[in-house]
Design an enzyme around this catalytic site. Sequence first.
Site, short mmCIF file in Angstrom:
data_model
loop_
_atom_site.label_atom_id
_atom_site.label_comp_id
_atom_site.label_asym_id
_atom_site.label_seq_id
_atom_site.Cartn_x
_atom_site.Cartn_y
_atom_site.Cartn_z
N ASP A 2 40.12 36.53 30.42
CA ASP A 2 39.55 37.29 31.52
C ASP A 2 39.19 36.40 32.71
O ASP A 2 38.72 35.28 32.50
CB ASP A 2 38.31 38.05 31.02
CG ASP A 2 37.92 39.17 31.97
OD1 ASP A 2 38.76 39.59 32.78
OD2 ASP A 2 36.76 39.62 31.89
N ASN A 50 43.60 48.93 30.32
CA ASN A 50 44.16 48.31 31.53
C ASN A 50 45.20 49.21 32.21
O ASN A 50 45.52 48.99 33.38
CB ASN A 50 44.77 46.94 31.22
CG ASN A 50 43.75 45.84 31.00
OD1 ASN A 50 43.97 44.92 30.22
ND2 ASN A 50 42.59 45.91 31.66
C1 IPE Z 1 43.04 39.00 33.29
O1 IPE Z 1 41.93 38.98 34.08
C2 IPE Z 1 43.00 40.03 32.20
C3 IPE Z 1 44.08 41.05 32.26
C4 IPE Z 1 43.81 42.31 32.02
C5 IPE Z 1 45.47 40.69 32.56
P1 IPE Z 1 41.48 40.17 35.03
O2 IPE Z 1 42.65 40.77 35.70
O3 IPE Z 1 40.63 41.12 34.25
O4 IPE Z 1 40.58 39.39 36.09
P2 IPE Z 1 39.18 39.82 36.69
O5 IPE Z 1 38.28 40.21 35.55
O6 IPE Z 1 39.43 40.94 37.63
O7 IPE Z 1 38.70 38.57 37.37
MG MG Z 2 38.65 41.36 33.89
#
Ligand code: IPE
Ligand code: MG
Length: 229
Positions: A2, A50
Amino acid sequence: MDGNGRWAKQKKKPRTFGHQAGSRLLHAIVEESNNLGVRVLTVFAFSSENWKRPEQESSFLMGLFIKVMQREINELHSNHIQVRFIGDRSVLSETLQQVIRNAEDLTSENQKMVLQIALSYSGQWDIATAARSVAAKVAGGELAAADIDEQQFAAELSFADLPDVDFFIRTGGELRISNFILWQAAYAELYFTDVLWPDFSVAEYRKALQEYALRQRRFGRTGEQVSAS
Ligand code: IPE
Ligand code: MG
């Protein structure tokens, strides 16, 4: 993994720039895991939730997964790493499903390490899927409801042939599990760090593993019992 989006924002770049940087770090972490003798590494690449992200970002990520697999698969294979995916693949594009099948088929006999990629995965999805398959066995007369216990149930979950999660690392500062592996992480040691995923490094990873090595894992027993055994 993350923190990609925030990392990019700090650099006044689009979120996609952070995801690309994150995928390069993953290469280093997999390599280090393999060198250290880690047997199973599971990474949370994309959760069921997501899919709520803007379509543009989800489709960028799906394209990135394809590119990263195509770029990395031969090296993973030559390092004797078995690649597996967990999650609901029925919602993935035909191309991505094909890339996944090819990666799994190519590396299925590899024994050194398992790299498990959670994609379109959530712990609750996993449990509900297992419940469905247990229910089907009961309905088919293959299994008596009274015989369902933790072992019986766990056998229907994703990666039932692999050990439960020992150590759980979350980068990016949030103090939650976010529907990642739930059942199989019931006794996982948790580790949270504010470092954003693209800034996480082999050194940070080693630091986390060193902390893990100091934890006493009691699984419900007393400290004295554990020390004695
Ligand atoms: C990568 O980080 C995790 C995925 C879902 C690909 P994020 O895309 O959640 O990054 P932040 O939390 O917005 O910084
Ligand atoms: Mg994130």
